[in-house]
Design an enzyme around this catalytic site. Structure first.
Site, PDB file in Angstrom:
ATOM      1  N   ALA A 224      41.615  75.000  11.812  1.00 28.63           N
ATOM      2  CA  ALA A 224      41.312  75.917  12.923  1.00 28.63           C
ATOM      3  C   ALA A 224      39.856  76.366  12.928  1.00 28.63           C
ATOM      4  CB  ALA A 224      42.236  77.133  12.854  1.00 28.63           C
TER       5      ALA A 224
ATOM      6  N   SER B 201      46.735  60.672  18.067  1.00 33.15           N
ATOM      7  CA  SER B 201      45.549  60.159  18.769  1.00 33.15           C
ATOM      8  C   SER B 201      45.951  58.910  19.556  1.00 33.15           C
ATOM      9  CB  SER B 201      44.470  59.758  17.755  1.00 33.15           C
ATOM     10  OG  SER B 201      43.413  59.060  18.378  1.00 33.15           O
TER      11      SER B 201
ATOM     12  N   TYR C 151      41.207  54.589  10.212  1.00 29.26           N
ATOM     13  CA  TYR C 151      41.525  55.784  11.012  1.00 29.26           C
ATOM     14  C   TYR C 151      42.731  55.493  11.906  1.00 29.26           C
ATOM     15  CZ  TYR C 151      41.262  59.622  14.325  1.00 29.26           C
ATOM     16  OH  TYR C 151      41.593  60.708  15.097  1.00 29.26           O
TER      17      TYR C 151
ATOM     18  N   GLU D 182      33.638  68.443  16.961  1.00 28.48           N
ATOM     19  CA  GLU D 182      32.781  68.012  15.844  1.00 28.48           C
ATOM     20  C   GLU D 182      33.260  66.679  15.270  1.00 28.48           C
ATOM     21  OE1 GLU D 182      32.382  71.242  13.034  1.00 28.48           O
ATOM     22  OE2 GLU D 182      31.740  72.612  14.614  1.00 28.48           O
ATOM     23  N   PHE D 183      34.285  66.099  15.892  1.00 28.29           N
ATOM     24  CA  PHE D 183      34.930  64.894  15.373  1.00 28.29           C
ATOM     25  C   PHE D 183      33.938  63.758  15.086  1.00 28.29           C
ATOM     26  CE2 PHE D 183      36.889  60.764  16.279  1.00 28.29           C
ATOM     27  CZ  PHE D 183      37.961  60.767  15.406  1.00 28.29           C
TER      28      PHE D 183
HETATM   29  P1  NDP Z   1      36.805  68.773  14.409  1.00 30.89           P
HETATM   30  O1  NDP Z   1      35.985  68.048  13.407  1.00 30.89           O
HETATM   31  O2  NDP Z   1      36.113  69.606  15.416  1.00 30.89           O
HETATM   32  O3  NDP Z   1      37.893  69.672  13.649  1.00 30.89           O
HETATM   33  C1  NDP Z   1      38.597  69.183  12.547  1.00 30.89           C
HETATM   34  C2  NDP Z   1      39.260  70.335  11.815  1.00 30.89           C
HETATM   35  O4  NDP Z   1      40.007  69.794  10.714  1.00 30.89           O
HETATM   36  C3  NDP Z   1      38.257  71.327  11.245  1.00 30.89           C
HETATM   37  O5  NDP Z   1      38.717  72.631  11.471  1.00 30.89           O
HETATM   38  C4  NDP Z   1      38.268  71.024   9.747  1.00 30.89           C
HETATM   39  O6  NDP Z   1      38.047  72.224   9.018  1.00 30.89           O
HETATM   40  C5  NDP Z   1      39.719  70.554   9.561  1.00 30.89           C
HETATM   41  N1  NDP Z   1      39.888  69.786   8.336  1.00 30.89           N
HETATM   42  C6  NDP Z   1      39.362  68.566   8.037  1.00 30.89           C
HETATM   43  N2  NDP Z   1      39.710  68.202   6.790  1.00 30.89           N
HETATM   44  C7  NDP Z   1      40.475  69.215   6.310  1.00 30.89           C
HETATM   45  C8  NDP Z   1      41.118  69.438   5.067  1.00 30.89           C
HETATM   46  N3  NDP Z   1      41.060  68.539   4.079  1.00 30.89           N
HETATM   47  N4  NDP Z   1      41.834  70.574   4.889  1.00 30.89           N
HETATM   48  C9  NDP Z   1      41.909  71.499   5.888  1.00 30.89           C
HETATM   49  N5  NDP Z   1      41.319  71.336   7.088  1.00 30.89           N
HETATM   50  C10 NDP Z   1      40.594  70.218   7.279  1.00 30.89           C
HETATM   51  O7  NDP Z   1      37.682  67.649  15.121  1.00 30.89           O
HETATM   52  P2  NDP Z   1      38.833  67.719  16.253  1.00 30.89           P
HETATM   53  O8  NDP Z   1      39.148  69.106  16.635  1.00 30.89           O
HETATM   54  O9  NDP Z   1      38.455  66.775  17.303  1.00 30.89           O
HETATM   55  O10 NDP Z   1      40.039  67.070  15.433  1.00 30.89           O
HETATM   56  C11 NDP Z   1      41.287  67.702  15.254  1.00 30.89           C
HETATM   57  C12 NDP Z   1      42.351  66.632  15.149  1.00 30.89           C
HETATM   58  O11 NDP Z   1      42.396  65.902  16.359  1.00 30.89           O
HETATM   59  C13 NDP Z   1      42.154  65.606  14.052  1.00 30.89           C
HETATM   60  O12 NDP Z   1      43.407  65.327  13.468  1.00 30.89           O
HETATM   61  C14 NDP Z   1      41.617  64.386  14.784  1.00 30.89           C
HETATM   62  O13 NDP Z   1      41.915  63.185  14.120  1.00 30.89           O
HETATM   63  C15 NDP Z   1      42.368  64.507  16.083  1.00 30.89           C
HETATM   64  N6  NDP Z   1      41.824  63.833  17.242  1.00 30.89           N
HETATM   65  C16 NDP Z   1      40.538  64.057  17.674  1.00 30.89           C
HETATM   66  C17 NDP Z   1      40.079  63.420  18.823  1.00 30.89           C
HETATM   67  C18 NDP Z   1      38.689  63.571  19.322  1.00 30.89           C
HETATM   68  O14 NDP Z   1      38.214  62.663  20.052  1.00 30.89           O
HETATM   69  N7  NDP Z   1      37.992  64.651  19.020  1.00 30.89           N
HETATM   70  C19 NDP Z   1      40.964  62.570  19.626  1.00 30.89           C
HETATM   71  C20 NDP Z   1      42.280  62.393  19.064  1.00 30.89           C
HETATM   72  C21 NDP Z   1      42.688  63.034  17.946  1.00 30.89           C
HETATM   73  P3  NDP Z   1      37.207  72.375   7.668  1.00 30.89           P
HETATM   74  O15 NDP Z   1      36.108  71.350   7.708  1.00 30.89           O
HETATM   75  O16 NDP Z   1      36.738  73.791   7.715  1.00 30.89           O
HETATM   76  O17 NDP Z   1      38.195  72.140   6.588  1.00 30.89           O
HETATM   77  C1  8X3 Z   2      39.957  60.196  18.168  1.00 29.29           C
HETATM   78  C2  8X3 Z   2      39.816  59.342  19.375  1.00 29.29           C
HETATM   79  O1  8X3 Z   2      39.129  57.033  20.185  1.00 29.29           O
HETATM   80  O2  8X3 Z   2      37.672  58.142  18.606  1.00 29.29           O
HETATM   81  O3  8X3 Z   2      41.212  60.061  17.604  1.00 29.29           O
HETATM   82  O4  8X3 Z   2      39.765  57.243  17.875  1.00 29.29           O
HETATM   83  S1  8X3 Z   2      39.051  57.884  18.978  1.00 29.29           S
END
Ligand code: NDP
Ligand code: 8X3
Length: 254
Positions: free
Chosen positions: A10, A140, A153, A189-190
């Protein structure tokens, strides 16, 4: 009585937006992530803005002992978790399989698959005890199809897809809903994480079309969590209008 949601990951992106939207709608919130200062900041913000109760629960989802310790240390008030969002996750690297960084592979598998399992293993018995709850798994489009250099991934998100279906079956006798939300390209931040902090390369990913944003996914989570008791949304795929599949993205510029 107010409801409670636990959101992993979060501190950024979808997780932060989901925590904020549910707080806005009166939920008490348990927020997780590794970055404690971000959790503290969000906790203060949600308390001030929405007058709800917020508990920061920092732990690394990859560390089994930390997960067990954190969930089992919850005071009674926090153990009735109505919604768990398994959102913590990441991509690291984008390489052909023969060039992949094995540390990146371990991190993705440990976080996206094992982390999701560890948290679910601790929270689902609490839901079962109360004979209600809702587990929302953030998958995803990468869990529905593979794309070049996405190998590991994509494999982790295919695992989330399988686990979502499996959990749905296992939770049936317990009146617990299970939903997967599978986003396409979303600007959070992904990609900065995927490209190990290279912000220019990350920004390039979203050039030439309008990507999803975190609020789009929060709204989807709110929608699935607010269906009537007899309705379960099993699986949802959400992409930008410009994206039809992982490999079909209509960009006006490169
Ligand atoms: P962000 O990088 O913005 O957020 C990722 C979050 O995951 C951060 O809050 C981070 O917190 C947390 N996190 C990562 N590793 C850990 C860990 N080991 N323990 C606890 N928390 C962790 O990315 P998104 O919001 O985009 O990603 C959220 C989810 O959505 C992921 O599962 C991602 O794979 C998925 N997703 C993203 C897409 C995109 O295009 N953005 C599309 C499809 C799916 P901290 O670093 O503080 O631990
Ligand atoms: C994140 C979307 O297309 O970068 O899950 O894999 S993509």
């Amino acid at each position: 009585m107010s409801k409670t949601i636990l959101v992993t990951g979060a501190t950024s992106g979808f997780g932060k937006a989901i925590a904020t939207l549910f707080a806005k709608n009166g939920y008490d919130i348990i927020i997780n992530g590794r970055r404690k200062e971000r959790l503290a900041e969000l906790e203060t913000q949600l308390k001030n803005d929405f007058k709800v109760e917020v508990l920061s629960l920092p732990f690394d989802v990859r560390k089994r002992d930390e997960v067990i310790e954190a969930i089992s240390s919850l005071q009674d008030k926090w153990t009735k978790i109505d919604v768990l969002v398994n959102n913590a996750g990441l991509a690291q690297g984008l390489s052909d399989i023969q060039d992949g960084d094995m540390d990146d592979w371990d991190t993705m598998i440990d976080t996206n698959v094992k982390g999701l399992l560890y948290v679910t293993r601790q929270v689902s018995p609490l839901m079962i005890k109360h004979k209600s709850g809702h587990i929302i798994n953030i998958g995803s489009v990468a869990g529905k199809e593979v794309y070049p250099k996405g190998n590991v991934y994509c494999a982790t998100k295919h695992a989330v897809d399988a686990l979502n279906k499996a959990m749905r079956i296992d939770m049936l006798p317990h009146n617990i809903k299970v939903t997967a939300i599978n986003p396409g390209l979303a600007e959070t931040e992904f990609s900065i994480v995927r490209f190990h902090g290279d912000e220019d390369r990350a920004a390039q990913t979203y050039k030439g079309f309008e990507a999803l944003n975190a609020d789009d996914i929060a709204e989807a989570a709110w929608f699935v969590a607010t269906r009537p008791a007899h309705v379960n949304i099993n699986d949802m795929i959400i992409t930008p209008t410009a994206q039809a599949s992982s490999r079909d993205v209509f960009k006006t510029e490169a």
